[in-house]
Design a protein around this motif. Structure first.
Motif, PDB file in Angstrom:
ATOM      1  N   PRO A  42       0.787  -1.230   0.000  1.00  0.00           N
ATOM      2  CA  PRO A  42       0.000   0.000   0.000  1.00  0.00           C
ATOM      3  C   PRO A  42       0.821   1.284   0.000  1.00  0.00           C
ATOM      4  CG  PRO A  42      -0.088  -1.033   2.159  1.00  0.00           C
ATOM      5  CD  PRO A  42       0.611  -1.994   1.240  1.00  0.00           C
ATOM      6  N   TYR A  77      -5.030   9.627  -1.202  1.00  0.00           N
ATOM      7  CA  TYR A  77      -5.909   8.529  -1.623  1.00  0.00           C
ATOM      8  C   TYR A  77      -5.159   7.202  -1.719  1.00  0.00           C
ATOM      9  CZ  TYR A  77      -8.757   5.616  -4.694  1.00  0.00           C
ATOM     10  OH  TYR A  77      -9.464   4.572  -5.235  1.00  0.00           O
ATOM     11  N   TRP A  78      -3.980   7.202  -2.346  1.00  0.00           N
ATOM     12  CA  TRP A  78      -3.250   5.961  -2.613  1.00  0.00           C
ATOM     13  C   TRP A  78      -2.499   5.406  -1.407  1.00  0.00           C
ATOM     14  CZ3 TRP A  78      -4.656   3.195  -6.467  1.00  0.00           C
ATOM     15  CH2 TRP A  78      -5.147   3.788  -7.624  1.00  0.00           C
ATOM     16  N   LYS A  81      -4.090   2.061  -0.318  1.00  0.00           N
ATOM     17  CA  LYS A  81      -4.610   1.189  -1.373  1.00  0.00           C
ATOM     18  C   LYS A  81      -3.523   0.212  -1.830  1.00  0.00           C
ATOM     19  CE  LYS A  81      -8.437   3.652  -1.718  1.00  0.00           C
ATOM     20  NZ  LYS A  81      -8.371   4.457  -0.514  1.00  0.00           N
ATOM     21  N   VAL A  89      -7.302  -1.919  -7.795  1.00  0.00           N
ATOM     22  CA  VAL A  89      -7.268  -1.863  -6.332  1.00  0.00           C
ATOM     23  C   VAL A  89      -7.849  -3.157  -5.779  1.00  0.00           C
ATOM     24  CG1 VAL A  89      -8.129  -0.662  -4.282  1.00  0.00           C
ATOM     25  CG2 VAL A  89      -7.454   0.659  -6.296  1.00  0.00           C
ATOM     26  N   SER A  92      -8.099  -1.799   0.557  1.00  0.00           N
ATOM     27  CA  SER A  92      -7.872  -0.443   1.049  1.00  0.00           C
ATOM     28  C   SER A  92      -8.164  -0.368   2.527  1.00  0.00           C
ATOM     29  CB  SER A  92      -8.716   0.565   0.296  1.00  0.00           C
ATOM     30  OG  SER A  92     -10.085   0.257   0.347  1.00  0.00           O
TER      31      SER A  92
END
Length: 92
Positions: A42, A77-78, A81, A89, A92
């Motif tokens: 992630p 955001y990433w 994820k 994806v 998350s």
């Protein structure tokens, strides 16, 4: 008098440089590079030279969802994820 003027000029330049550094946003990659997301991790990413494919174990971010600056919308955001080898994806 010259010493005082030179000292004031040096102090003003130092203050300008220090305050100017705080105004800019840190870029994810340098000019001529783009970020790639680590597969199965992630938080992992790498910067890749423009025109080259990401190294094994990394994929391109989807168009329009590429982080450009630290703490921008897509960087945040990433962060949590995880993607697979196709960039989908998976958690998350």
């Amino acid at each position: 008098m010259r010493t005082k003027t030179a000292s004031l000029a040096a102090a003003a330049l130092t203050a300008a440089l220090l305050s100017g550094g705080c105004l800019g946003r840190d870029k994810i990659c340098r000019n001529g590079e783009y970020p790639a997301k680590a597969v199965g991790n992630p938080t992992g990413r790498v910067c890749v030279r423009d025109g080259r494919d990401p190294p094994p174990g990394y994929v391109r971010y989807p168009a329009g969802k590429v982080p450009a600056h630290v703490d921008d919308e897509w960087d945040v955001y990433w962060r949590d994820k995880t993607v697979d080898e196709s960039g989908t994806v998976v958690s998350s």
